[in-house]
Scaffold this motif. Structure first.
Motif, PDB file in Angstrom:
ATOM      1  N   LYS A 161       0.835  -1.217   0.000  1.00 10.50           N
ATOM      2  CA  LYS A 161       0.000   0.000   0.000  1.00 10.50           C
ATOM      3  C   LYS A 161       0.865   1.261   0.000  1.00 10.50           C
ATOM      4  CE  LYS A 161      -0.638   0.066   4.976  1.00 10.50           C
ATOM      5  NZ  LYS A 161      -1.561  -0.033   6.083  1.00 10.50           N
ATOM      6  N   ASP A 162       2.059   1.206   0.610  1.00 18.35           N
ATOM      7  CA  ASP A 162       2.975   2.349   0.575  1.00 18.35           C
ATOM      8  C   ASP A 162       3.485   2.581  -0.841  1.00 18.35           C
ATOM      9  OD1 ASP A 162       2.838   2.640   3.398  1.00 18.35           O
ATOM     10  OD2 ASP A 162       4.422   1.126   3.629  1.00 18.35           O
ATOM     11  N   LEU A 163       3.845   1.497  -1.494  1.00 21.71           N
ATOM     12  CA  LEU A 163       4.318   1.607  -2.874  1.00 21.71           C
ATOM     13  C   LEU A 163       3.206   2.122  -3.782  1.00 21.71           C
ATOM     14  CD1 LEU A 163       6.402  -1.669  -3.303  1.00 21.71           C
ATOM     15  CD2 LEU A 163       7.211   0.608  -2.678  1.00 21.71           C
ATOM     16  N   HIS A 164       2.009   1.600  -3.573  1.00 22.47           N
ATOM     17  CA  HIS A 164       0.872   2.008  -4.402  1.00 22.47           C
ATOM     18  C   HIS A 164       0.570   3.496  -4.210  1.00 22.47           C
ATOM     19  CE1 HIS A 164      -2.686   1.567  -6.811  1.00 22.47           C
ATOM     20  NE2 HIS A 164      -3.414   2.083  -5.841  1.00 22.47           N
ATOM     21  N   SER A 165       0.543   3.951  -2.977  1.00 18.33           N
ATOM     22  CA  SER A 165       0.175   5.354  -2.721  1.00 18.33           C
ATOM     23  C   SER A 165       1.241   6.340  -3.191  1.00 18.33           C
ATOM     24  CB  SER A 165      -0.130   5.566  -1.242  1.00 18.33           C
ATOM     25  OG  SER A 165       1.041   5.452  -0.474  1.00 18.33           O
ATOM     26  N   THR A 166       2.456   5.864  -3.397  1.00 21.98           N
ATOM     27  CA  THR A 166       3.517   6.738  -3.905  1.00 21.98           C
ATOM     28  C   THR A 166       3.819   6.457  -5.377  1.00 21.98           C
ATOM     29  OG1 THR A 166       5.215   5.218  -3.062  1.00 21.98           O
ATOM     30  CG2 THR A 166       4.582   7.067  -1.640  1.00 21.98           C
ATOM     31  N   PHE A 167       2.972   5.664  -5.997  1.00 26.18           N
ATOM     32  CA  PHE A 167       3.072   5.324  -7.425  1.00 26.18           C
ATOM     33  C   PHE A 167       4.382   4.607  -7.765  1.00 26.18           C
ATOM     34  CE2 PHE A 167       0.392   9.112  -6.980  1.00 26.18           C
ATOM     35  CZ  PHE A 167      -0.796   8.594  -7.443  1.00 26.18           C
ATOM     36  N   LEU A 168       4.917   3.850  -6.811  1.00 19.82           N
ATOM     37  CA  LEU A 168       6.143   3.086  -7.034  1.00 19.82           C
ATOM     38  C   LEU A 168       5.884   1.593  -7.098  1.00 19.82           C
ATOM     39  CD1 LEU A 168       8.544   5.084  -4.704  1.00 19.82           C
ATOM     40  CD2 LEU A 168       8.519   5.080  -7.198  1.00 19.82           C
ATOM     41  N   ASP A 169       4.602   1.195  -7.086  1.00 17.68           N
ATOM     42  CA  ASP A 169       4.288  -0.232  -7.069  1.00 17.68           C
ATOM     43  C   ASP A 169       4.752  -0.941  -8.337  1.00 17.68           C
ATOM     44  OD1 ASP A 169       2.259   1.454  -8.058  1.00 17.68           O
ATOM     45  OD2 ASP A 169       0.698  -0.044  -7.780  1.00 17.68           O
ATOM     46  N   ASN A 170       4.673  -0.291  -9.481  1.00 15.58           N
ATOM     47  CA  ASN A 170       5.128  -0.944 -10.718  1.00 15.58           C
ATOM     48  C   ASN A 170       6.639  -1.140 -10.756  1.00 15.58           C
ATOM     49  OD1 ASN A 170       2.562  -1.195 -11.783  1.00 15.58           O
ATOM     50  ND2 ASN A 170       2.657   0.758 -12.865  1.00 15.58           N
ATOM     51  N   GLN A 171       7.376  -0.287 -10.052  1.00 15.90           N
ATOM     52  CA  GLN A 171       8.832  -0.354 -10.073  1.00 15.90           C
ATOM     53  C   GLN A 171       9.425  -1.195  -8.947  1.00 15.90           C
ATOM     54  OE1 GLN A 171       8.934   3.953 -10.006  1.00 15.90           O
ATOM     55  NE2 GLN A 171      10.174   3.923 -11.870  1.00 15.90           N
ATOM     56  N   LEU A 172       8.758  -1.253  -7.797  1.00 18.29           N
ATOM     57  CA  LEU A 172       9.406  -1.833  -6.620  1.00 18.29           C
ATOM     58  C   LEU A 172       8.700  -3.020  -5.979  1.00 18.29           C
ATOM     59  CD1 LEU A 172      10.536   1.458  -4.842  1.00 18.29           C
ATOM     60  CD2 LEU A 172      11.842   0.011  -6.405  1.00 18.29           C
ATOM     61  N   THR A 173       7.546  -3.430  -6.478  1.00 13.30           N
ATOM     62  CA  THR A 173       6.814  -4.529  -5.855  1.00 13.30           C
ATOM     63  C   THR A 173       7.667  -5.786  -5.725  1.00 13.30           C
ATOM     64  OG1 THR A 173       4.729  -3.649  -6.645  1.00 13.30           O
ATOM     65  CG2 THR A 173       4.742  -5.968  -6.009  1.00 13.30           C
ATOM     66  N   TYR A 174       8.535  -6.031  -6.687  1.00 14.93           N
ATOM     67  CA  TYR A 174       9.380  -7.236  -6.655  1.00 14.93           C
ATOM     68  C   TYR A 174      10.264  -7.308  -5.408  1.00 14.93           C
ATOM     69  CZ  TYR A 174      13.541  -4.535  -7.888  1.00 14.93           C
ATOM     70  OH  TYR A 174      14.586  -3.648  -7.871  1.00 14.93           O
ATOM     71  N   LEU A 175      10.493  -6.171  -4.744  1.00 12.98           N
ATOM     72  CA  LEU A 175      11.332  -6.158  -3.543  1.00 12.98           C
ATOM     73  C   LEU A 175      10.605  -6.663  -2.302  1.00 12.98           C
ATOM     74  CD1 LEU A 175      13.095  -2.705  -3.976  1.00 12.98           C
ATOM     75  CD2 LEU A 175      14.088  -4.969  -4.322  1.00 12.98           C
ATOM     76  N   LEU A 176       9.301  -6.650  -2.313  1.00 10.42           N
ATOM     77  CA  LEU A 176       8.526  -7.042  -1.132  1.00 10.42           C
ATOM     78  C   LEU A 176       8.441  -8.558  -1.065  1.00 10.42           C
ATOM     79  CD1 LEU A 176       5.652  -4.405  -1.203  1.00 10.42           C
ATOM     80  CD2 LEU A 176       7.912  -4.221  -0.191  1.00 10.42           C
ATOM     81  N   ASN A 177       9.536  -9.173  -0.708  1.00  7.96           N
ATOM     82  CA  ASN A 177       9.616 -10.628  -0.746  1.00  7.96           C
ATOM     83  C   ASN A 177       9.586 -11.295   0.626  1.00  7.96           C
ATOM     84  OD1 ASN A 177      12.124  -9.852   0.098  1.00  7.96           O
ATOM     85  ND2 ASN A 177      13.238 -10.675  -1.643  1.00  7.96           N
ATOM     86  N   ASN A 178       9.381 -10.538   1.684  1.00  7.21           N
ATOM     87  CA  ASN A 178       9.241 -11.112   3.023  1.00  7.21           C
ATOM     88  C   ASN A 178       7.786 -10.988   3.444  1.00  7.21           C
ATOM     89  OD1 ASN A 178      12.044 -11.603   3.350  1.00  7.21           O
ATOM     90  ND2 ASN A 178      12.343  -9.450   3.802  1.00  7.21           N
ATOM     91  N   SER A 179       7.310 -11.959   4.202  1.00  8.99           N
ATOM     92  CA  SER A 179       5.929 -11.914   4.668  1.00  8.99           C
ATOM     93  C   SER A 179       5.878 -11.580   6.142  1.00  8.99           C
ATOM     94  CB  SER A 179       5.237 -13.262   4.442  1.00  8.99           C
ATOM     95  OG  SER A 179       5.081 -13.490   3.067  1.00  8.99           O
ATOM     96  N   SER A 180       4.945 -10.703   6.487  1.00  4.76           N
ATOM     97  CA  SER A 180       4.723 -10.368   7.887  1.00  4.76           C
ATOM     98  C   SER A 180       3.796 -11.409   8.507  1.00  4.76           C
ATOM     99  CB  SER A 180       4.111  -8.973   8.001  1.00  4.76           C
ATOM    100  OG  SER A 180       2.848  -8.943   7.383  1.00  4.76           O
ATOM    101  N   ALA A 181       3.578 -11.306   9.799  1.00  4.99           N
ATOM    102  CA  ALA A 181       2.721 -12.262  10.507  1.00  4.99           C
ATOM    103  C   ALA A 181       1.296 -12.272   9.954  1.00  4.99           C
ATOM    104  CB  ALA A 181       2.704 -11.929  11.992  1.00  4.99           C
ATOM    105  N   ASP A 182       0.856 -11.126   9.433  1.00  2.00           N
ATOM    106  CA  ASP A 182      -0.503 -11.065   8.898  1.00  2.00           C
ATOM    107  C   ASP A 182      -0.579 -11.415   7.409  1.00  2.00           C
ATOM    108  OD1 ASP A 182       0.686  -8.808   7.836  1.00  2.00           O
ATOM    109  OD2 ASP A 182      -0.689  -7.397   8.792  1.00  2.00           O
ATOM    110  N   GLY A 183       0.517 -11.897   6.855  1.00  2.58           N
ATOM    111  CA  GLY A 183       0.525 -12.354   5.476  1.00  2.58           C
ATOM    112  C   GLY A 183       0.832 -11.299   4.431  1.00  2.58           C
ATOM    113  N   ASN A 184       1.049 -10.062   4.860  1.00  2.00           N
ATOM    114  CA  ASN A 184       1.389  -9.001   3.906  1.00  2.00           C
ATOM    115  C   ASN A 184       2.842  -9.128   3.472  1.00  2.00           C
ATOM    116  OD1 ASN A 184      -1.056  -7.467   3.783  1.00  2.00           O
ATOM    117  ND2 ASN A 184      -0.631  -6.756   5.850  1.00  2.00           N
ATOM    118  N   ASN A 185       3.105  -8.793   2.224  1.00  2.00           N
ATOM    119  CA  ASN A 185       4.476  -8.759   1.750  1.00  2.00           C
ATOM    120  C   ASN A 185       5.109  -7.439   2.183  1.00  2.00           C
ATOM    121  OD1 ASN A 185       4.241 -11.234   0.549  1.00  2.00           O
ATOM    122  ND2 ASN A 185       3.797 -10.412  -1.470  1.00  2.00           N
ATOM    123  N   ILE A 186       6.312  -7.535   2.735  1.00  2.00           N
ATOM    124  CA  ILE A 186       6.987  -6.358   3.292  1.00  2.00           C
ATOM    125  C   ILE A 186       8.474  -6.403   2.983  1.00  2.00           C
ATOM    126  CG2 ILE A 186       5.389  -6.061   5.218  1.00  2.00           C
ATOM    127  CD1 ILE A 186       7.520  -7.496   6.988  1.00  2.00           C
TER     128      ILE A 186
END
Length: 127
Positions: free
Chosen positions: A74-99
């Motif tokens: 959601k941080d990447l999306h709100s700053t319009f960086l999701d298309n460029q940086l989503t591949y970096l979110l490769n760790n999962s938090s306890a709630d299942g979100n990629n971080i």
């Protein structure tokens, strides 16, 4: 990525962390200083670079206390960086979100210096 390109994400994560992470207040001087960082639309190239560098390394002044802050899709999306940086979110938090940690993102994609210098320090002290 240049500092001005990645700084909106840095700003977003810092501002969220100031509201949600009470442990940051233990670093009184750094925390209080960080509340004065400018909005992304008000920043120069040099200051954006210095602030991004300071996430990775900042003796005395800067944003290093935010190195460990989590970045979510959601941080990447709100700053319009999701298309460029989503591949970096490769760790999962306890709630299942990629971080991933803000500092690790900076160290991976920031094209500027990752070592603080006197010019950076002067810019940041002037805030």
């Amino acid at each position: 990525m240049k500092g001005k390109e990645i700084y909106p994400l840095v700003y977003k994560v810092v501002k969220r962390a100031q509201k949600e992470n009470p442990d940051l207040k233990n670093f009184v001087k750094s925390y209080e200083w960080s509340k004065r960082i400018p909005k992304p639309q008000d920043i120069t190239d040099e200051l954006a670079d210095a602030l991004c560098t300071s996430v990775s390394c900042s003796p005395g002044v800067g944003l290093e206390i935010y190195y460990q802050e989590k970045v979510y899709l959601k941080d990447l999306h709100s700053t319009f960086l999701d298309n460029q940086l989503t591949y970096l979110l490769n760790n999962s938090s306890a709630d299942g979100n990629n971080i991933w940690k803000l500092g690790e993102i900076i160290r991976t994609v920031f094209e500027g210096r990752l070592v603080f210098n006197e010019t950076d320090k002067e810019l940041l002290i002037s805030l």
